[in-house]
Design an enzyme around this catalytic site. Structure first.
Site, short mmCIF file in Angstrom:
data_model
loop_
_atom_site.label_atom_id
_atom_site.label_comp_id
_atom_site.label_asym_id
_atom_site.label_seq_id
_atom_site.Cartn_x
_atom_site.Cartn_y
_atom_site.Cartn_z
N GLU A 1 0.83 -1.21 0.00
CA GLU A 1 0.00 0.00 0.00
C GLU A 1 0.86 1.25 0.00
O GLU A 1 0.53 2.24 -0.66
CB GLU A 1 -0.97 0.02 1.19
CG GLU A 1 -1.84 1.26 1.16
CD GLU A 1 -3.26 1.05 1.65
OE1 GLU A 1 -4.02 2.03 1.60
OE2 GLU A 1 -3.61 -0.07 2.05
N HIS B 1 -3.28 0.98 -14.59
CA HIS B 1 -4.30 1.89 -15.12
C HIS B 1 -4.21 3.22 -14.39
O HIS B 1 -4.17 3.25 -13.16
CB HIS B 1 -5.70 1.29 -14.93
CG HIS B 1 -6.81 2.25 -15.11
ND1 HIS B 1 -7.22 2.68 -16.35
CD2 HIS B 1 -7.60 2.89 -14.22
CE1 HIS B 1 -8.23 3.55 -16.20
NE2 HIS B 1 -8.47 3.68 -14.92
N GLY C 1 -6.52 6.48 -14.51
CA GLY C 1 -7.70 7.14 -15.04
C GLY C 1 -7.97 8.44 -14.32
O GLY C 1 -7.23 8.84 -13.41
#
Length: 146
Positions: free
Chosen positions: A64, A108, A110
């Site tokens: 994390e 990804h 976005g």
């Protein structure tokens, strides 16, 4: 071409961990490429579980940390922040000592979400844990970074 919108100076990035869990566990960001970020964590009394192995939760903290840090570096902190939305981890191999190195790679990026894969390996290069984190991109609303 680099995906980073902020300085990736390692001293600056590691300073964000002062007085946090990352500092307590000894997590350090150690390298940055055009689209990846790596960091290490010791495998010792701070990160062991009762059997003397690396605690799975410590691996998730490393994952994390790397995914969140990488996500933040792709954003303008005056406008946006990244916060964890979901994380999963598969623990593949036990480690008793030394250190582990995690590498976060973007899957990804976005407008409202980011997905990062984090591979955590032993000093010998063996896969210890594979993790994926989904980050939500939210408005900064004056929160900023440390």
């Amino acid at each position: 071409m680099s995906i980073w919108k902020q300085s990736t100076d390692l001293d600056r990035v590691n300073a964000w961990s002062a007085n946090t869990m990352m500092e307590t566990l000894g997590i350090r960001i150690t390298a940055v490429g055009d689209d990846w970020l790596a960091g290490t964590m010791p495998v010792d009394h701070r990160t062991h579980q009762p059997y003397g192995l690396l605690h799975g939760g410590a691996s998730v903290v490393l994952a994390e940390t790397l995914g969140s840090t990488a996500a933040m570096l792709t954003l303008d902190p005056a406008k946006e922040l990244a916060v964890g939305l979901d994380i999963n981890a598969n623990h593949i191999r036990g480690v008793r000592g030394g250190s582990v190195t995690g590498t976060a790679r973007m899957l990804h990026i976005g407008r409202t979400t980011q997905v990062w894969e984090i591979r955590i390996e032993s000093e010998e290069g063996a896969l210890v844990c594979i993790s994926r984190i989904t980050m939500a991109v939210i408005a900064a609303r004056g929160m900023g970074t440390r």
